[in-house]
Design a protein around this motif. Structure first.
Motif, PDB file in Angstrom:
ATOM      1  N   ASN A  99       1.197  -0.798  -0.238  1.00 29.44           N
ATOM      2  CA  ASN A  99      -0.274  -0.569  -0.408  1.00 29.44           C
ATOM      3  C   ASN A  99       1.345   1.165   0.264  1.00 29.44           C
ATOM      4  O   ASN A  99       1.769   1.369   1.312  1.00 29.44           O
ATOM      5  CB  ASN A  99      -0.478   0.160   1.155  1.00 29.44           C
ATOM      6  CG  ASN A  99      -1.829   0.913   1.683  1.00 29.44           C
ATOM      7  OD1 ASN A  99      -2.149   2.011   0.441  1.00 29.44           O
ATOM      8  ND2 ASN A  99      -2.700   0.985   2.574  1.00 29.44           N
ATOM      9  N   LYS A 100       1.322   2.104  -1.154  1.00 22.55           N
ATOM     10  CA  LYS A 100       1.188   3.927  -1.284  1.00 22.55           C
ATOM     11  C   LYS A 100       0.644   4.306  -0.613  1.00 22.55           C
ATOM     12  O   LYS A 100      -0.515   4.120  -1.600  1.00 22.55           O
ATOM     13  CB  LYS A 100       2.702   3.413  -2.119  1.00 22.55           C
ATOM     14  CG  LYS A 100       3.439   4.640  -2.172  1.00 22.55           C
ATOM     15  CD  LYS A 100       3.938   4.197  -3.697  1.00 22.55           C
ATOM     16  CE  LYS A 100       3.722   5.430  -5.039  1.00 22.55           C
ATOM     17  NZ  LYS A 100       4.560   5.416  -6.079  1.00 22.55           N
ATOM     18  N   ALA A 101       1.050   5.536  -0.165  1.00 25.55           N
ATOM     19  CA  ALA A 101       0.412   6.539   0.247  1.00 25.55           C
ATOM     20  C   ALA A 101       0.583   7.571  -0.482  1.00 25.55           C
ATOM     21  O   ALA A 101       2.008   7.909   0.230  1.00 25.55           O
ATOM     22  CB  ALA A 101      -0.345   6.598   1.322  1.00 25.55           C
ATOM     23  N   VAL A 102       0.004   8.942  -1.417  1.00 27.84           N
ATOM     24  CA  VAL A 102       0.676  10.079  -1.547  1.00 27.84           C
ATOM     25  C   VAL A 102       0.531  10.995  -1.401  1.00 27.84           C
ATOM     26  O   VAL A 102      -0.918  11.060  -0.971  1.00 27.84           O
ATOM     27  CB  VAL A 102       1.116   9.767  -2.780  1.00 27.84           C
ATOM     28  CG1 VAL A 102       1.502  11.122  -3.455  1.00 27.84           C
ATOM     29  CG2 VAL A 102       1.701   8.972  -4.056  1.00 27.84           C
ATOM     30  N   PHE A 103       0.836  11.426  -0.239  1.00 30.96           N
ATOM     31  CA  PHE A 103       0.612  13.245   0.689  1.00 30.96           C
ATOM     32  C   PHE A 103       0.821  14.239  -0.090  1.00 30.96           C
ATOM     33  O   PHE A 103       2.276  14.092  -0.351  1.00 30.96           O
ATOM     34  CB  PHE A 103       0.309  12.748   2.215  1.00 30.96           C
ATOM     35  CG  PHE A 103       0.241  11.541   2.935  1.00 30.96           C
ATOM     36  CD1 PHE A 103      -1.467  11.925   3.473  1.00 30.96           C
ATOM     37  CD2 PHE A 103       1.150  10.543   3.223  1.00 30.96           C
ATOM     38  CE1 PHE A 103      -1.177  10.680   3.772  1.00 30.96           C
ATOM     39  CE2 PHE A 103       0.527   9.259   3.539  1.00 30.96           C
ATOM     40  CZ  PHE A 103      -1.197   9.485   4.300  1.00 30.96           C
ATOM     41  N   SER A 104      -0.306  14.967  -0.370  1.00 31.90           N
ATOM     42  CA  SER A 104       0.954  16.631  -1.120  1.00 31.90           C
ATOM     43  C   SER A 104       0.016  17.504  -0.896  1.00 31.90           C
ATOM     44  O   SER A 104      -1.280  17.247   0.151  1.00 31.90           O
ATOM     45  CB  SER A 104       0.159  16.406  -2.558  1.00 31.90           C
ATOM     46  OG  SER A 104       0.222  15.736  -3.331  1.00 31.90           O
ATOM     47  N   SER A 105       0.964  18.240  -0.267  1.00 29.09           N
ATOM     48  CA  SER A 105      -0.047  19.339   0.739  1.00 29.09           C
ATOM     49  C   SER A 105       1.421  20.978  -0.406  1.00 29.09           C
ATOM     50  O   SER A 105       1.879  20.855  -1.076  1.00 29.09           O
ATOM     51  CB  SER A 105       0.539  19.289   1.711  1.00 29.09           C
ATOM     52  OG  SER A 105       1.492  19.584   2.514  1.00 29.09           O
ATOM     53  N   GLU A 106       0.811  21.528   0.487  1.00 31.22           N
ATOM     54  CA  GLU A 106       1.526  22.766   0.350  1.00 31.22           C
ATOM     55  C   GLU A 106       3.003  22.870   0.064  1.00 31.22           C
ATOM     56  O   GLU A 106       3.614  23.392   0.064  1.00 31.22           O
ATOM     57  CB  GLU A 106       1.375  24.760   0.802  1.00 31.22           C
ATOM     58  CG  GLU A 106      -0.371  24.623   0.208  1.00 31.22           C
ATOM     59  CD  GLU A 106      -0.822  25.782   0.957  1.00 31.22           C
ATOM     60  OE1 GLU A 106       0.330  26.723   2.157  1.00 31.22           O
ATOM     61  OE2 GLU A 106      -1.830  26.404   1.003  1.00 31.22           O
ATOM     62  N   GLU A 107       3.037  22.415   1.557  1.00 32.15           N
ATOM     63  CA  GLU A 107       4.617  21.821   1.964  1.00 32.15           C
ATOM     64  C   GLU A 107       5.707  20.600   1.046  1.00 32.15           C
ATOM     65  O   GLU A 107       7.088  20.660   0.498  1.00 32.15           O
ATOM     66  CB  GLU A 107       4.392  21.153   3.740  1.00 32.15           C
ATOM     67  CG  GLU A 107       4.147  22.243   3.997  1.00 32.15           C
ATOM     68  CD  GLU A 107       3.767  21.866   5.615  1.00 32.15           C
ATOM     69  OE1 GLU A 107       4.109  20.363   5.808  1.00 32.15           O
ATOM     70  OE2 GLU A 107       3.304  22.245   6.117  1.00 32.15           O
ATOM     71  N   GLY A 108       5.237  20.573   0.062  1.00 33.39           N
ATOM     72  CA  GLY A 108       5.509  19.586  -0.755  1.00 33.39           C
ATOM     73  C   GLY A 108       4.768  17.822  -1.135  1.00 33.39           C
ATOM     74  O   GLY A 108       3.632  18.072  -0.693  1.00 33.39           O
ATOM     75  N   THR A 109       5.032  16.499  -0.882  1.00 33.25           N
ATOM     76  CA  THR A 109       4.483  15.677  -1.775  1.00 33.25           C
ATOM     77  C   THR A 109       5.364  13.909  -0.860  1.00 33.25           C
ATOM     78  O   THR A 109       6.884  14.549  -0.661  1.00 33.25           O
ATOM     79  CB  THR A 109       4.846  15.448  -2.946  1.00 33.25           C
ATOM     80  OG1 THR A 109       4.027  16.084  -3.711  1.00 33.25           O
ATOM     81  CG2 THR A 109       3.764  13.727  -3.076  1.00 33.25           C
ATOM     82  N   ARG A 110       5.048  13.539  -0.162  1.00 32.24           N
ATOM     83  CA  ARG A 110       5.516  12.310   0.257  1.00 32.24           C
ATOM     84  C   ARG A 110       4.719  11.753   0.283  1.00 32.24           C
ATOM     85  O   ARG A 110       3.582  10.644   0.479  1.00 32.24           O
ATOM     86  CB  ARG A 110       5.638  12.833   1.613  1.00 32.24           C
ATOM     87  CG  ARG A 110       6.264  12.227   2.599  1.00 32.24           C
ATOM     88  CD  ARG A 110       6.708  12.739   3.688  1.00 32.24           C
ATOM     89  NE  ARG A 110       5.448  12.886   4.739  1.00 32.24           N
ATOM     90  CZ  ARG A 110       4.721  11.402   5.643  1.00 32.24           C
ATOM     91  NH1 ARG A 110       5.727  10.724   6.983  1.00 32.24           N
ATOM     92  NH2 ARG A 110       3.854  11.741   6.258  1.00 32.24           N
ATOM     93  N   ASP A 111       5.900   9.899  -0.436  1.00 36.16           N
ATOM     94  CA  ASP A 111       5.274   9.292  -0.170  1.00 36.16           C
ATOM     95  C   ASP A 111       5.279   8.270   1.545  1.00 36.16           C
ATOM     96  O   ASP A 111       6.434   8.111   1.672  1.00 36.16           O
ATOM     97  CB  ASP A 111       5.656   7.997  -1.067  1.00 36.16           C
ATOM     98  CG  ASP A 111       5.529   8.511  -3.147  1.00 36.16           C
ATOM     99  OD1 ASP A 111       5.542   9.590  -3.082  1.00 36.16           O
ATOM    100  OD2 ASP A 111       6.642   8.311  -3.578  1.00 36.16           O
ATOM    101  N   VAL A 112       4.309   7.369   1.620  1.00 37.22           N
ATOM    102  CA  VAL A 112       4.975   6.311   2.608  1.00 37.22           C
ATOM    103  C   VAL A 112       3.763   5.271   2.593  1.00 37.22           C
ATOM    104  O   VAL A 112       2.938   4.834   1.736  1.00 37.22           O
ATOM    105  CB  VAL A 112       3.718   7.411   3.660  1.00 37.22           C
ATOM    106  CG1 VAL A 112       3.885   6.193   4.906  1.00 37.22           C
ATOM    107  CG2 VAL A 112       4.098   8.908   4.242  1.00 37.22           C
ATOM    108  N   ILE A 113       4.717   3.994   2.966  1.00 37.37           N
ATOM    109  CA  ILE A 113       4.679   2.955   2.327  1.00 37.37           C
ATOM    110  C   ILE A 113       4.135   1.854   3.043  1.00 37.37           C
ATOM    111  O   ILE A 113       4.864   2.092   4.275  1.00 37.37           O
ATOM    112  CB  ILE A 113       5.531   2.496   1.718  1.00 37.37           C
ATOM    113  CG1 ILE A 113       5.330   3.570  -0.105  1.00 37.37           C
ATOM    114  CG2 ILE A 113       5.249   0.495   0.712  1.00 37.37           C
ATOM    115  CD1 ILE A 113       7.100   2.913  -0.857  1.00 37.37           C
ATOM    116  N   TRP A 114       3.657   1.286   3.229  1.00 37.89           N
ATOM    117  CA  TRP A 114       3.179  -0.517   4.051  1.00 37.89           C
ATOM    118  C   TRP A 114       2.859  -1.346   3.302  1.00 37.89           C
ATOM    119  O   TRP A 114       2.299  -1.427   2.514  1.00 37.89           O
ATOM    120  CB  TRP A 114       1.719   0.196   4.319  1.00 37.89           C
ATOM    121  CG  TRP A 114       1.623   0.916   5.985  1.00 37.89           C
ATOM    122  CD1 TRP A 114       2.035   1.371   6.996  1.00 37.89           C
ATOM    123  CD2 TRP A 114       1.176   1.883   5.109  1.00 37.89           C
ATOM    124  NE1 TRP A 114       1.523   2.808   7.274  1.00 37.89           N
ATOM    125  CE2 TRP A 114       0.921   3.285   6.577  1.00 37.89           C
ATOM    126  CE3 TRP A 114       0.702   3.195   3.782  1.00 37.89           C
ATOM    127  CZ2 TRP A 114       0.285   4.627   5.909  1.00 37.89           C
ATOM    128  CZ3 TRP A 114      -0.027   4.076   3.467  1.00 37.89           C
ATOM    129  CH2 TRP A 114       0.060   5.436   4.868  1.00 37.89           C
TER     130      TRP A 114
END
Length: 152
Positions: A99-114
Motif C-alpha cells: 500500500n502506497k499513499a502519496v500525500f500532497s500539500s503546500e509543503e510538498g509531496t511525500r510517499d508512505v509505504i506499508w
C-alpha cells in the motif's frame, strides 16, 4: 474468420496485468482508503465489520482509533496498491498487498509505504474488512520491482 475472432477474444481475456481492484474481495480495502482520503468517517465504518481490528505497528486499534488518527486536514492523499496474493474461500478472503499513499500539500509531496494483509469476510452478501495488519516500511527497504496501481 469466426475462429480468428474467438481466438482474439480468448487472448484478450488472459492478457494484461492482474489488477487488485478486479477482485471483489479487495473492494473494501479500496473503499476504506478512499474514505480515509476523503476524511469520510461514515464510509470508513461501512467498509469494516463491528469486530474490526487493525494491527498497526505493534498496536491494536478498532475503527474508532483509526478514525481518530484521520482527522480532516489540509493535504491530498492518493492511494496505490500492488497485490501480492489473494486466497478467497467462500465467505472469507486472505489478501496480502503493498500500500502506497502519496500525500500532497503546500509543503510538498511525500510517499508512505506499508506492507499489509487483510482478512475480508462476506456479511449480507457484501465483502467487509474483519482484520488488517499494517507495517510501515522505510522506502529504502521496499523492493524496486513493485508496480503500483492507483485505485479509487
Amino acid at each position: 474468420m469466426k475462429t480468428l475472432r474467438k481466438i482474439a477474444l480468448v487472448l484478450s481475456l488472459f492478457s494484461g496485468p492482474a489488477v487488485a481492484g478486479s477482485d471483489p474481495a479487495f473492494e473494501p480495502v479500496i473503499a476504506l482508503f478512499s474514505a480515509i482520503s476523503k476524511f469520510d468517517h461514515s464510509a470508513m465504518k461501512r467498509s469494516v465489520t463491528d469486530k474490526f481490528e487493525l494491527l498497526e505497528n505493534g498496536e491494536v486499534w478498532g475503527i474508532d482509533e483509526l478514525i481518530a488518527a484521520v482527522p480532516p486536514a489540509e493535504y491530498k492523499r492518493e492511494n496505490y496498491y500492488s497485490l501480492i496474493s489473494t486466497d478467497v474461500r467462500e465467505d472469507i478472503a486472505l489478501i496480502n498487498y503493498w500500500n502506497k499513499a502519496v500525500f500532497s500539500s503546500e509543503e510538498g509531496t511525500r510517499d508512505v509505504i506499508w506492507l499489509e494483509s487483510v482478512v475480508v469476510v462476506k456479511e449480507g452478501g457484501k465483502w467487509v474488512l474483519q482484520q488488517m495488519h499494517s507495517t510501515h516500511v522505510e522506502p529504502k527497504r521496499v523492493p524496486a520491482s513493485i508496480a503500483y496501481l492507483e485505485m479509487r
